[in-house]
Design a protein around this motif. Structure first.
Motif, PDB file in Angstrom:
ATOM      1  N   SER A 152     -41.466  17.841   5.572  1.00 23.42           N
ATOM      2  CA  SER A 152     -40.980  18.554   6.801  1.00 23.42           C
ATOM      3  C   SER A 152     -41.991  18.378   7.872  1.00 23.42           C
ATOM      4  CB  SER A 152     -40.682  20.096   6.440  1.00 23.42           C
ATOM      5  OG  SER A 152     -41.953  20.773   6.136  1.00 23.42           O
ATOM      6  N   THR A 153     -43.308  17.860   7.350  1.00 24.64           N
ATOM      7  CA  THR A 153     -44.283  17.642   8.403  1.00 24.64           C
ATOM      8  C   THR A 153     -44.289  16.226   9.173  1.00 24.64           C
ATOM      9  OG1 THR A 153     -45.897  16.881   6.905  1.00 24.64           O
ATOM     10  CG2 THR A 153     -45.830  19.421   7.165  1.00 24.64           C
ATOM     11  N   LEU A 154     -43.441  15.467   8.718  1.00 22.10           N
ATOM     12  CA  LEU A 154     -43.069  14.038   9.183  1.00 22.10           C
ATOM     13  C   LEU A 154     -42.612  14.380  10.827  1.00 22.10           C
ATOM     14  CD1 LEU A 154     -41.808  12.056   6.173  1.00 22.10           C
ATOM     15  CD2 LEU A 154     -44.289  12.159   7.179  1.00 22.10           C
ATOM     16  N   PRO A 155     -43.037  13.401  11.505  1.00 22.16           N
ATOM     17  CA  PRO A 155     -42.356  13.572  12.715  1.00 22.16           C
ATOM     18  C   PRO A 155     -40.960  12.890  12.862  1.00 22.16           C
ATOM     19  CG  PRO A 155     -44.167  11.615  12.935  1.00 22.16           C
ATOM     20  CD  PRO A 155     -44.000  12.304  11.564  1.00 22.16           C
ATOM     21  N   PRO A 156     -40.110  13.572  13.596  1.00 20.95           N
ATOM     22  CA  PRO A 156     -38.821  13.081  13.521  1.00 20.95           C
ATOM     23  C   PRO A 156     -38.704  11.744  14.471  1.00 20.95           C
ATOM     24  CG  PRO A 156     -38.932  14.940  15.110  1.00 20.95           C
ATOM     25  CD  PRO A 156     -40.163  14.945  14.295  1.00 20.95           C
ATOM     26  N   PRO A 171     -44.275   1.666  18.007  1.00 22.04           N
ATOM     27  CA  PRO A 171     -44.841   2.458  16.978  1.00 22.04           C
ATOM     28  C   PRO A 171     -44.736   3.965  17.227  1.00 22.04           C
ATOM     29  CG  PRO A 171     -46.427   1.362  18.287  1.00 22.04           C
ATOM     30  CD  PRO A 171     -45.124   0.713  18.657  1.00 22.04           C
ATOM     31  N   PRO A 172     -44.591   4.652  16.220  1.00 26.72           N
ATOM     32  CA  PRO A 172     -44.414   6.107  16.325  1.00 26.72           C
ATOM     33  C   PRO A 172     -45.502   6.616  16.763  1.00 26.72           C
ATOM     34  CG  PRO A 172     -44.390   5.647  14.036  1.00 26.72           C
ATOM     35  CD  PRO A 172     -44.468   4.319  14.716  1.00 26.72           C
ATOM     36  N   SER A 229     -44.758  13.924  17.263  1.00 23.67           N
ATOM     37  CA  SER A 229     -43.525  13.924  18.151  1.00 23.67           C
ATOM     38  C   SER A 229     -42.555  15.324  18.064  1.00 23.67           C
ATOM     39  CB  SER A 229     -42.938  12.836  17.689  1.00 23.67           C
ATOM     40  OG  SER A 229     -41.610  12.568  18.051  1.00 23.67           O
ATOM     41  N   PRO A 230     -42.973  16.232  18.799  1.00 24.32           N
ATOM     42  CA  PRO A 230     -42.274  17.548  18.798  1.00 24.32           C
ATOM     43  C   PRO A 230     -40.777  17.116  19.369  1.00 24.32           C
ATOM     44  CG  PRO A 230     -43.741  17.420  20.680  1.00 24.32           C
ATOM     45  CD  PRO A 230     -44.072  16.079  20.111  1.00 24.32           C
TER      46      PRO A 230
END
Length: 167
Positions: free
Chosen positions: A18-22, A127-128, A132-133
Motif C-alpha cells: 500500500s506504500t507503493l506509488p500508484p 520513469p516513475p 506520486s499522490p
C-alpha cells in the motif's frame, strides 16, 4: 507454521504494497467536450497532449453518423480506409495505445476530408516519480485511470493466501 504467522505475514505484505506509488493511465478524449465532429482542428488538439503506452484515446460522437478507423500514414494522408487495422462505431470508443509509435485515426464515412482525422505519437512511459499522490489531471479533457500493476498483483496474491488458509 501457525495461522497467526500467516496472518501477520499477510498484513505486513499488504501494508508494504500500500506504500507503493500508484501508476496512472490517461484517457485522452479526442476533441474534448466537442467530441469527434467535422470542422475541428484535431492536429492542434493532439499537440496539446502527451500520449504514453497504456493510455487510452477515446472518441465520442453520434453513433450511426460517424465512426473511427485506425489506418496507416497513406490512409491518413489520402482519407482511405483500405488496409485499416481497426475500426469502431459505438459512439464511445476507448482505444488502448499499446505501443510506442505514431497512430493514425480517421472517420471512414467521408468526413475525413472535413478534418475528422487525428494522428498521435505515443511514447514509452517515463520513469516513475519518487512520490506520486493520487490526483485529478489538470487538463479537464483527460481523466487518470489506475493501471493494474505490482500493487494489484500483490493484493491478489494476499487474498489467495488468506483464502487458502480459511481466513
Amino acid at each position: 507454521m501457525s495461522n497467526s504467522v500467516y496472518l501477520i505475514f499477510s498484513i505486513v505484505l499488504i501494508s508494504a504494497v500500500s506504500t507503493l506509488p500508484p501508476i496512472f493511465a490517461t484517457d485522452h478524449i479526442v476533441g474534448a467536450n466537442k467530441g469527434w465532429n467535422p470542422g475541428l482542428n484535431y492536429t492542434l488538439w493532439a499537440k496539446n497532449h502527451t500520449f504514453y503506452v497504456g493510455d487510452f484515446i477515446s472518441f465520442r460522437y453520434q453513433k450511426n453518423q460517424y465512426n473511427v478507423f485506425e489506418v496507416n500514414k497513406t490512409g491518413y494522408d489520402n482519407c482511405t480506409i483500405e488496409g485499416a487495422v481497426g475500426n469502431w462505431s459505438s459512439g464511445k470508443d476507448f482505444i488502448l495505445l499499446k505501443e510506442a509509435k505514431r497512430y493514425y485515426f480517421i472517420c471512414g464515412n467521408g468526413q475525413c476530408f472535413s478534418g475528422m482525422k487525428v494522428s498521435v505519437v505515443v511514447h514509452h512511459l517515463p520513469p516513475p516519480p519518487s512520490s506520486s499522490p493520487m490526483h485529478l489531471s489538470q487538463n479537464s479533457t483527460a481523466a487518470e485511470i489506475p493501471r493494474p500493476g505490482i500493487r494489484a498483483l500483490t493484493v491478489s496474491l494476499a487474498l489467495i493466501w488468506f483464502g487458502s488458509w480459511g481466513f
